[in-house]
Each structure stands twice: as C-alpha cells, then as structure tokens.
Design an enzyme around this catalytic site. Sequence first.
Site, short mmCIF file in Angstrom:
data_model
loop_
_atom_site.label_atom_id
_atom_site.label_comp_id
_atom_site.label_asym_id
_atom_site.label_seq_id
_atom_site.Cartn_x
_atom_site.Cartn_y
_atom_site.Cartn_z
N HIS A 21 0.94 -1.44 -0.28
CA HIS A 21 0.08 -0.11 0.08
C HIS A 21 0.93 1.16 -0.19
CE1 HIS A 21 0.87 0.57 4.28
NE2 HIS A 21 0.34 -0.58 4.68
N HIS A 24 3.98 1.60 2.43
CA HIS A 24 5.18 0.93 1.87
C HIS A 24 6.05 1.68 0.88
CE1 HIS A 24 2.52 -2.85 3.06
NE2 HIS A 24 3.41 -2.56 4.02
N CYS A 130 2.30 -10.70 19.24
CA CYS A 130 1.58 -10.25 18.41
C CYS A 130 2.17 -10.80 17.00
CB CYS A 130 1.51 -8.86 18.29
SG CYS A 130 0.68 -8.29 16.86
N CYS A 133 2.80 -8.15 14.53
CA CYS A 133 4.14 -7.28 14.67
C CYS A 133 5.31 -8.37 14.48
CB CYS A 133 3.99 -6.68 15.75
SG CYS A 133 2.86 -5.33 16.11
N CYS A 155 -3.05 -5.64 20.84
CA CYS A 155 -1.81 -4.90 20.26
C CYS A 155 -2.55 -3.61 19.77
CB CYS A 155 -1.18 -5.68 19.25
SG CYS A 155 -0.11 -4.69 18.14
N HIS A 158 -2.08 -3.16 15.77
CA HIS A 158 -2.85 -4.06 15.16
C HIS A 158 -4.45 -4.29 15.31
CE1 HIS A 158 0.91 -5.22 13.40
NE2 HIS A 158 0.05 -5.36 12.28
N LYS A 305 -3.29 5.25 11.22
CA LYS A 305 -1.87 4.58 10.56
C LYS A 305 -2.81 3.85 9.26
CE LYS A 305 1.95 1.56 10.29
NZ LYS A 305 2.24 0.23 10.54
N LYS A 308 -3.77 -2.23 5.42
CA LYS A 308 -4.46 -3.04 5.02
C LYS A 308 -5.59 -3.76 5.92
CE LYS A 308 -4.41 -5.02 1.29
NZ LYS A 308 -5.04 -5.10 -0.09
N1 MSP Z 1 9.38 -6.75 7.81
C1 MSP Z 1 9.38 -5.93 8.63
C2 MSP Z 1 10.65 -4.98 8.56
C3 MSP Z 1 11.75 -5.75 8.63
S1 MSP Z 1 13.27 -4.81 8.38
C4 MSP Z 1 14.75 -5.75 8.85
C5 MSP Z 1 8.01 -4.88 8.36
N2 MSP Z 1 7.49 -5.14 7.27
S2 MSP Z 1 6.19 -4.24 6.79
O1 MSP Z 1 5.86 -4.56 5.53
O2 MSP Z 1 5.20 -4.42 7.71
O3 MSP Z 1 6.47 -2.56 7.11
C6 MSP Z 1 7.40 -2.01 6.12
C7 MSP Z 1 7.59 -0.62 6.15
O4 MSP Z 1 6.37 -0.08 6.09
C8 MSP Z 1 7.76 -0.21 7.71
O5 MSP Z 1 8.85 0.74 7.54
C9 MSP Z 1 6.61 0.61 8.18
O6 MSP Z 1 6.63 1.63 8.97
C10 MSP Z 1 6.27 0.98 6.85
N3 MSP Z 1 4.55 1.28 6.56
C11 MSP Z 1 3.65 0.41 7.09
N4 MSP Z 1 2.45 1.21 7.18
C12 MSP Z 1 3.05 2.52 6.98
C13 MSP Z 1 2.20 3.89 7.14
N5 MSP Z 1 0.75 3.76 6.98
N6 MSP Z 1 2.69 4.91 6.82
C14 MSP Z 1 4.13 4.95 6.52
N7 MSP Z 1 4.83 3.75 6.60
C15 MSP Z 1 4.20 2.57 6.89
O7 MSP Z 1 7.68 -4.17 9.32
#
Ligand code: MSP
Length: 526
Positions: A21, A24, A130, A133, A155, A158, A305, A308
Amino acid sequence: MSAGKSFYVTTPIFYVNDVPHIGHAYTEVAADVLARWHRQAGDRTWMLTGTDEHGEKILRTATANGATPQEWVDRLVESAWKPLLDTIDISNDDFIRTTDARHEDNVKKFLQNLYDAGFIYTGEYEGSYCVGCEEYKQDSDLVDGTGEFAGEKVCAIHSKPVENLHEKNYFFRMSDFTQPLLDMYEANPNFVQPESARNEVVQFVKQGLNDLSISRSSFDWGIKLPWDESHVVYVWFDALLNYITAAGYGYDEEKLASLWPATHIVGKDILRFHAVIWPAMLMAAGVEVPHQVYGHGWLLVGGEKMSKSKLTGIAPNDITDTFGSDAFRYYFMSAISFGQDGSFSWEDLSARYQAELANGFGNLASRTLAMVSRYFDGVVPAAGELTPSDKAIVDVVAASVAEADAAIERLAIHEAVTSIWAIVDALNGYITEQEPWALAKDPAQAERLATVLNTATEGLRALAVLLSPFMPQATHKLWDALGVEGSLGALTAQPIREAGSWNQIPVGTSVGTLEALFPRIESAAE
Ligand code: MSP
C-alpha cells in the site's frame, strides 16, 4: 558534503503476507530520493530493498490461501512487490529476499559466531506475542480492545488480541549491551534520528534491556539454527541481517567493507528493532554498527495509521494510474515533513498537482522553451550583461543548491524540496516581471530579451538536475528538451552539487519541444 563518499541506503524489507500500500511505497520513495541525490552527486551509492518472507504471519497467510509458504512468497514477490518498484520508479541496486541462499547461509554463519562467542543460551519463554508485529509484547504495549475484542487486551498497532506463548527458546544476551548502546548513542548523537525518535530510544534503553528470545520451535517456516535444527530463528533476527548479507557478510568481505555501514530508513513502528536490537546484534558479532537509523512518520487515513488490516489501505497504482509516478513521489516528499506523521487526502494531492506541478513547474518549463523557440528559432541565445534581476536568479539557484544538499544530508527531504521550489517561484516571478513577450516587440531590446531567456533556461537546467531525484521522468523529458549533453541519473549530466554553476548550456544549443510535463487531470477532485 564533497563528492565521492560512500552512501549505502536501505529500506525495511517488506512482509509479503499481503500486497503493498502507499505506506510501504512512502518508505521506498524516501530512500530512493536519497539514493538518486547521492548518485547524481557522484557519491558511491548503493540502495537496497527487498522482502521479509519467513515467520508465522506469512506461514499462516499462505496456509489460509491453500499454498505452501514458498509458493506464496514467490507469487507475492513476483506479482506485487517487484512490480511496485516500477510503479513508483525505484532505482534500487539490489533486491534481497530472506529466502535467498546468500541470506540463509550467512544468517547461519552469523548465528554460529554468536553461539560460539557465548552470546546465546537456552531458556524458557512465557509471554504475549503479536503475530501481526511478529513481536513479543510487554503489558505496557497493550490497550483495551473494542468491538469484537471488547474486554480483551489487544496490540496497540494491530488492534487484535495477542497470543500467549510458552516455549523453550534460545536467547540472545541483549542485556549485556545496555551500557555499550547508551555509550554509542552518546558518542554518536545522530545515530538515531529525528531527535524525538532518539529520545524515545535512549529512554527505553536506560530502563535496562532484557535478553531476547531468538528462536521458535512450534513451526518450521524459517532458517534453522545451525546447532539445533528443531528451532528456526526468530523472524526479526533473520530479517535485520539482510542489510549485511546483501552486502557480502560471510562471503564477500571486500564488498562489505566498501558498502557498510548503511543509513537505514524505517517507519517509526520498527525503530526499536533497528536502533536497539540490531546494533546490539552487530556489537556482539564484532561488526560496525549502522551509520544512522532514521524513523519516519506514518501516513494517516482518517487519523489512523493507514493499513490493509484496518481496510484503510490504498494501492500505489490507484494514485499513479491517474497522476503518474512523478506526482506520487513529489507529493509525498513535499507535503509531509519527513519524520512526522502526515494525512493523505485525494483533495490535497489534486490541489498540489494542479498548483505546484502543472501551473508552477510544468508551465514554467513549457513557456520558457516555447519563447526560446518563438523568439530565437529554438536556439539558446547568449546573455548580455546581467542586471541585478538576472543576478538575483543566479543567487537564488546557488543558495538553493547549498540548502537542499544540506537538507538531504540531515535527511530533511521536505526541506530540500522547499529550497528547490524557491527557484520555481523565483523564475515564475522573474518572467512575469521581465515580460519577455513585451521585450520581443521592441527590436532595441533584443539583447535584453536574449539575457532574460538565457537566464530562465539556465534556471530550468538547474531545476532539471535538482528535481531529478524527486521526479525522474519529468526531469528527463525536460533535460532532453533542453538539448544539453549527458543523461540525467547517470552522472554524465551535471553533478547535483554543481547545479548552481552558470553558463552550462552552450550558446547555440537547440532546444526541442516539450509536451506538457503534468497534463491536466479531468476527473480529479472536480
Ligand atoms: N518486515 C518488517 C521490516 C523488517 S526490516 C529488517 C516490516 N514490514 S512491513 O511490511 O510491515 O512494513 C515495512 C515498512 O512500511 C515499515 O517501515 C513501516 O513503517 C512502513 N509502513 C507500513 N504502514 C505505513 C504507513 N501507514 N505509513 C508509513 N509507513 C508505513 O515491518
């Protein structure tokens, strides 16, 4: 910063339990802008991104979808995560998957080193976990559930209940690193940024660190411990190591020495993993800690935040299909102060697209080149003597280059955009004030007209270079239309820190025609 330094920048590796999304994509774009800036500056630049594929969350998703975990991750990586990089124009140099052999083999070496050095022991773990997380939670991390989870603790991220775990696990002696970490934060005040993130991390570590459970034995989707194959390594321990396994740890020490240490761009939700656990792991293994960990804010939708799992997720191509990838990149880097949360809205995106990109920058570029075509047959004229108004433009550009470079160095990406945008505003004001169309009517003003259009074209050239990390496609078109030598993004064009030097477009250069860089969007917010 002088050219030639090494700049290794990473994104978090993304969980492939679902499709990407815009949250990311936000992390990806920020890291990519930094990488492109440094590359265009001539620094030895390396950008790494990738996918986090092990752990219980992914195993459960795969099973729920009737696939093996390997089938599931292969499918998601190929159909969703790699295509994301094209959708938003990411210029990564490498893509690591935690199922790559180069990763799995060298995670095992790292673990064995820590085990041999006495940093790992067996114990019992009992506590809350969790799966969303992939993290052990303290009671203070939990909040009261609502709706279907009313009466339960959930959590905070989540909004789902945690699970009680009671397992025999291997533990990492993280508590040994409380003081070494505090000393490191003190000696290196920029290690965790922004300042608010640093304070939070320091306060957390000051309370004293617990040892960390680093293995699971109730499922097997992960990297097996080399000395006990009935356990897989905890998914975060596995994932964090991607930053060095991609860079050669365990198999190419020369590459590692040339790249490491890295600048990690991460969301604030995963700051502690990167700013506490990760440097402790590296200290235990005798590897240098990262250069810096930057925790950016969240994209909020409806004040929460975006995610999905809460059904507020927006797919990146929902935006790029209408506005294009340049507008996506520009919008998120300029509208949100990097390091703080920011709310996304379609109205704001549309309004900025129209005002800043179409009317501000795009229009400046097309009308300047159109005037060179009309009044000078498309050949950039030589400037006569510069008046104070022309010199003011030269000064604005020089100041903007220095300010933007300093802002990028501090990772204040939005401030870099503001500094560069001072050129757009100054040039638009300059053209309005100088009225080249009026000068063109008076043959006695021919030299003045030449000076004004030369100055405006040089300003556009600087803008193309400075904005190339943010908007690679539009600046590419502009660069080609300007007829200047070299290719943007490949450093055959002007180095970014030299974008302020003047007279870079040889007199006599023929400019081309320029299609609208940011076409009008009929359906947007009207
Ligand atoms: N797999 C772990 C990271 C491991 S790094 C050694 C993870 N993955 S994630 O897919 O859940 O998230 C990846 C990144 O996307 C994180 O930096 C997270 O903060 C970012 N984001 C997820 N949702 C977000 C928002 N709504 N806004 C900004 N960034 C966000 O965590």
